[in-house]
Motif scaffolding. Sequence first.
Motif, short mmCIF file in Angstrom:
data_model
loop_
_atom_site.label_atom_id
_atom_site.label_comp_id
_atom_site.label_asym_id
_atom_site.label_seq_id
_atom_site.Cartn_x
_atom_site.Cartn_y
_atom_site.Cartn_z
N GLU A 1 36.96 -5.25 13.70
CA GLU A 1 37.07 -6.17 12.56
C GLU A 1 37.62 -7.48 13.09
O GLU A 1 38.79 -7.56 13.50
N THR B 1 39.19 3.22 18.08
CA THR B 1 39.35 3.41 16.64
C THR B 1 38.43 2.48 15.88
O THR B 1 38.38 1.29 16.15
N GLY B 2 37.69 3.04 14.95
CA GLY B 2 36.78 2.22 14.16
C GLY B 2 35.33 2.38 14.56
O GLY B 2 34.43 1.92 13.86
N ILE C 1 37.41 -1.24 11.70
CA ILE C 1 38.80 -1.72 11.72
C ILE C 1 39.20 -2.02 13.16
O ILE C 1 38.42 -1.87 14.09
N SER C 2 40.42 -2.47 13.31
CA SER C 2 41.02 -2.71 14.63
C SER C 2 40.15 -3.68 15.44
O SER C 2 39.81 -4.77 14.96
N ASP C 3 39.74 -3.28 16.65
CA ASP C 3 38.96 -4.16 17.52
C ASP C 3 37.56 -4.46 16.99
O ASP C 3 36.86 -5.31 17.55
#
Length: 583
Positions: free
Chosen positions: A236, A397-398, A232-234
């Motif tokens: 995706e 995050t991710g 997710i985040s950076d």
Amino acid sequence: MNEGVMATHCILVTVKFFRLISWTLLIPLLFEKVTAQSSICQQLDPSPNLQMFVDALPIPEAIDISTGDKLTLGIYKISQKLHRDLPSTTLYGYGTSQAKASYPGPTLKATRGIVSHVRWENHISDSSHFLPVDTTIHWANPKSGGVPIVSHLHGAEVESASDGHPDTWFTAQGETGSKYVTQDYVYANSQPPTMLWYHDHTVGITRLNVYAGLVGIYFINSPSEKGYNLPISDFEIPLLIQDKQFYANGSLNFPNVGDSPLIHPVWCPEFFGDTILVNGKAWPYLNVQRQLYRFRILNAANARFFILSFNNSKLSFKQIGTDGGYLYKPIVLSTLTVAPAFRVDVLVDFSSLAPGTDVLLMNSGPAPFPSGDPAQSPNGTDIVMKFHVVTADSYATGASSSVPSTFQPDAAIDIKDVAVRRNLTLKEFDDSSGNPIISLLGNHHWIDPVTETPRLGTTEIWSIINLTPDAHPIHVHLIQFHVLNQQSFDATGYLNDSCSLSLEYPNPGSCFTENPRQPNVDQIGWKDTAITWPSNVTRFVIRFSSQDGSSFPFDATAGPGYVWHCHILDHEDNDMMRPYVLL
């Protein structure tokens, strides 16, 4: 050629010829003026020599449209830098204001089960399009001038008044198309989580408006996805891919001399550019950490098919989704075939690569597809972008994401419930020199009466009989379908009436040269667009209901109706599109 095809061909050529007979007086002048300022179909002057990988990959602004508030998105004329060394390019872009309008437009993020409201506005005050319009093909043709637009959310389960029907166009001057209803669109977002895209869909000039920049990404997300532990985040990242061609001053180069100028002075059967753009930058780079990434890939090109791969054997694609959402389980692939309008959801793990490693995303897709002409794939079109592996500065995050072993089971469509079977042909008609002048679906024009009238809730099999030399990505609005199978046949024999294609499946008919085969890997899963290969019958299983088999949360039988068409935009604009109405 059978009598019906011959008659249609003769009528087309005769009518077009007499309507344009004055061109015989202008042809010498026409070719005298073909200079650096003219762009001959598939013979465009090359773009300026641009250095690759000097611009970072842009990430379009994201807008949450699950708040219940109405979002107003305008279409504006803009100027934008598409490469460090290229002057700014005139484009059309979507945005919440003139200052924020961009190519691509903002990424719209919806939530499953929460209705979204978008108002589309036209703020292009020009008296005419900045790209060459061919007035000999059927198009919007506003009497008061201006640039007509209408936006279609591709792949959406949506009421037809909000579907972006090609005849619901409108101009900044207030003129509207024959089926115009509203500019306030309602999106139910009731289908499974997936990546859609929005783009212009104006009759006869879709190829111009999309090429000019009217494209953007739309996500339907769901809280249930959190259990998959995907990046997710950076980590995706959407990748919207197009090809374009440029003049030295930065302006877009697009054909203004057709391949059959006596019939269509401007229209070109397929546009292929020599410069590959991702998210609005030519050959960008992306710094990646030694982690798992999720790339949401969209082919938004007019006509170019991409076959994507990495130039590093340590990397592969783990495909987890397609047009209609998640696959049942990941498929490990070394190449991805991505036709125009396809969306492909993939995971790529960079953890095995050392910091400082450069990896190229390559393209080997021939153009036209699948036969190919080397002149339409010059140096540079074989490279899409670069990934540069870096050491992570800090935990993001991710970064602890993983590759799930399975997703939701794929709810198959039971073909025992098939109510109707349709045989639908794809045909190309040429001028006396063999240059394409039009392609038709089912031997009908866009303006002919509706011939496809499925009943709501029923299942049909559409057998798409491709009699042309090209592969065509066929898109059906409103629904997701499954590709049942593909089957090659003797197209020459069929056109000469020396063999038959039986209307009664699975009775083979004497033209078939093989038994039905399973769909190619790029056709697996829920699809709203699928490749129909030349000299093949491709069978779609279509259930005219929501993807999960339930009823639509709106009246899908209400007007103005839906359409199905080829998503090579140059074909779509020149009559390779048909209306359909649900009963």
